[in-house]
Design a protein around this motif. Structure first.
Motif, mmCIF file in Angstrom:
data_model
loop_
_atom_site.group_PDB
_atom_site.id
_atom_site.type_symbol
_atom_site.label_atom_id
_atom_site.label_comp_id
_atom_site.label_asym_id
_atom_site.label_seq_id
_atom_site.Cartn_x
_atom_site.Cartn_y
_atom_site.Cartn_z
ATOM 1 N N ALA A 6 0.816 -1.213 0.000
ATOM 2 C CA ALA A 6 0.000 0.000 0.000
ATOM 3 C C ALA A 6 0.851 1.265 0.000
ATOM 4 O O ALA A 6 0.639 2.167 -0.817
ATOM 5 C CB ALA A 6 -0.951 -0.007 1.190
ATOM 6 N N ASP A 7 1.820 1.341 0.901
ATOM 7 C CA ASP A 7 2.571 2.608 0.985
ATOM 8 C C ASP A 7 3.825 2.608 0.126
ATOM 9 O O ASP A 7 4.651 3.514 0.208
ATOM 10 C CB ASP A 7 2.878 2.962 2.443
ATOM 11 C CG ASP A 7 3.507 1.806 3.192
ATOM 12 O OD1 ASP A 7 3.889 0.819 2.528
ATOM 13 O OD2 ASP A 7 3.606 1.889 4.425
ATOM 14 N N CYS A 51 3.423 2.212 -3.222
ATOM 15 C CA CYS A 51 2.945 2.593 -4.554
ATOM 16 C C CYS A 51 2.224 3.929 -4.435
ATOM 17 O O CYS A 51 1.003 3.988 -4.389
ATOM 18 C CB CYS A 51 2.010 1.538 -5.115
ATOM 19 S SG CYS A 51 2.717 -0.118 -5.094
ATOM 20 N N THR A 52 3.010 4.995 -4.375
ATOM 21 C CA THR A 52 2.417 6.301 -4.079
ATOM 22 C C THR A 52 2.267 7.178 -5.310
ATOM 23 O O THR A 52 1.575 8.185 -5.261
ATOM 24 C CB THR A 52 3.269 7.047 -3.034
ATOM 25 O OG1 THR A 52 4.620 7.042 -3.491
ATOM 26 C CG2 THR A 52 3.193 6.343 -1.685
ATOM 27 N N ASN A 53 2.897 6.813 -6.418
ATOM 28 C CA ASN A 53 2.781 7.627 -7.627
ATOM 29 C C ASN A 53 1.704 7.058 -8.553
ATOM 30 O O ASN A 53 1.629 5.851 -8.743
ATOM 31 C CB ASN A 53 4.104 7.663 -8.394
ATOM 32 C CG ASN A 53 5.174 8.381 -7.595
ATOM 33 O OD1 ASN A 53 4.889 9.343 -6.881
ATOM 34 N ND2 ASN A 53 6.398 7.896 -7.704
ATOM 35 N N LEU A 54 0.919 7.960 -9.116
ATOM 36 C CA LEU A 54 -0.068 7.520 -10.101
ATOM 37 C C LEU A 54 0.646 6.840 -11.267
ATOM 38 O O LEU A 54 1.761 7.229 -11.612
ATOM 39 C CB LEU A 54 -0.853 8.717 -10.622
ATOM 40 C CG LEU A 54 -2.038 9.182 -9.771
ATOM 41 C CD1 LEU A 54 -2.535 10.532 -10.270
ATOM 42 C CD2 LEU A 54 -3.168 8.164 -9.819
ATOM 43 N N PRO A 55 0.022 5.834 -11.886
ATOM 44 C CA PRO A 55 0.639 5.224 -13.069
ATOM 45 C C PRO A 55 0.904 6.278 -14.145
ATOM 46 O O PRO A 55 0.149 7.242 -14.279
ATOM 47 C CB PRO A 55 -0.421 4.223 -13.547
ATOM 48 C CG PRO A 55 -1.279 3.961 -12.358
ATOM 49 C CD PRO A 55 -1.252 5.221 -11.543
ATOM 50 N N VAL A 94 -2.909 15.462 -3.460
ATOM 51 C CA VAL A 94 -1.995 14.433 -3.928
ATOM 52 C C VAL A 94 -0.554 14.938 -4.033
ATOM 53 O O VAL A 94 0.368 14.329 -3.537
ATOM 54 C CB VAL A 94 -2.462 13.903 -5.301
ATOM 55 C CG1 VAL A 94 -1.333 13.263 -6.056
ATOM 56 C CG2 VAL A 94 -3.590 12.923 -5.102
#
Lengths: 188, 57
Positions: free
Chosen positions: B23-24, B26-30, B48
């Motif tokens: 969960a923490d 993967c903080t950047n949007l694809p 964001v």
């Protein structure tokens, strides 16, 4: 070689299925005559990492405006009764007090994308309906008449989200004909 | 050598606890994520890319 990113990504974890987030925008809904016409696909993800990358940036159900519907359905299945895969299906639904569905929504998604259901093939997707006085989460399935599969999904779902209330399964066919008068065909 | 467990049943099953570990991370949007601005307003967390808390005074 292409210098795309400074960091070397770790091997992503592929999911068994690809899933699409869909959002029905309540502010658009009032201007649209046809149900579903304001529904738009947001993103399709195929790995654990892609799931979190998007999920971390979108509102929890408690942060969404009343009227919003947020869906997570298998890729190429539209969250509509009319979708051929959904047409003969139905749904299990759990109701929550206003603003109390966030954790169960996340756990529902994790159970689906992590393929924790014995009858995962039967599942189309899940939706959270945010309403003025309550939130509802439903899991949509494919073959409503397959009682054994539906009951298994309902029982496992309750376990995954730690739900002790009795929950009901409604056939889409009944919901279409009878709207809110549709009765539960199965209960677990 | 990246076959999982050599399991004949190829379902990619992940437990809740396993999935939560990411969960923490993967903080950047694809990179290919695109969204219409009207939906972004109602669906996305607006803070964001804000690195400093908004001044409360």
């Amino acid at each position: 070689s292409i210098n795309k990113s400074a960091e070397i990504p770790l091997q992503p974890h592929p999911l068994e299925n690809s899933w699409t987030f869909w959002f029905d925008n309540p502010s658009a809904k009032s201007k649209q005559a046809t149900w579903g016409s304001s529904m738009r696909s947001i993103y399709t993800f195929a790995t654990v990492e892609e799931f979190w990358s998007v999920f971390n940036h979108i509102h929890q159900p408690s942060q969404l405006a009343a009227g919003a519907d947020f869906h997570c359905f298998k890729y190429k299945i539209e969250p509509k009764w009319e979708d051929p895969v959904c047409a003969n299906g139905g749904k299990w639904t759990v109701t929550f007090p206003k603003g109390k569905s966030d954790t169960c929504w996340l756990y529902t998604l994790l159970a689906m994308i992590g393929e924790q259901f014995d009858h995962g093939d039967e599942i189309c997707g899940a939706v959270v309906n945010v309403r003025a006085r309550q939130d509802k989460i439903s899991i949509w399935t494919k073959n409503a008449s397959n009682e054994a599969a539906q009951v298994s999904i309902g029982k496992q779902w309750k376990k995954f989200i730690d739900c002790n209330d009795s929950i009901g399964f409604i056939f889409h066919e009944d919901a279409k004909k009878l709207d809110r008068a549709a009765k539960n065909k199965y209960t677990v | 050598n990246y076959e999982k467990d050599g399991n004949e049943n190829t379902d990619k099953k992940y437990s809740k606890d396993f999935l939560l570990q990411f969960a923490d991370k993967c903080t950047n949007l694809p990179e290919d994520f695109e969204i219409a601005s009207d939906i972004a307003e109602t669906l996305m967390n607006t803070n964001v890319n804000v690195s400093h808390p908004i001044d409360s005074y």
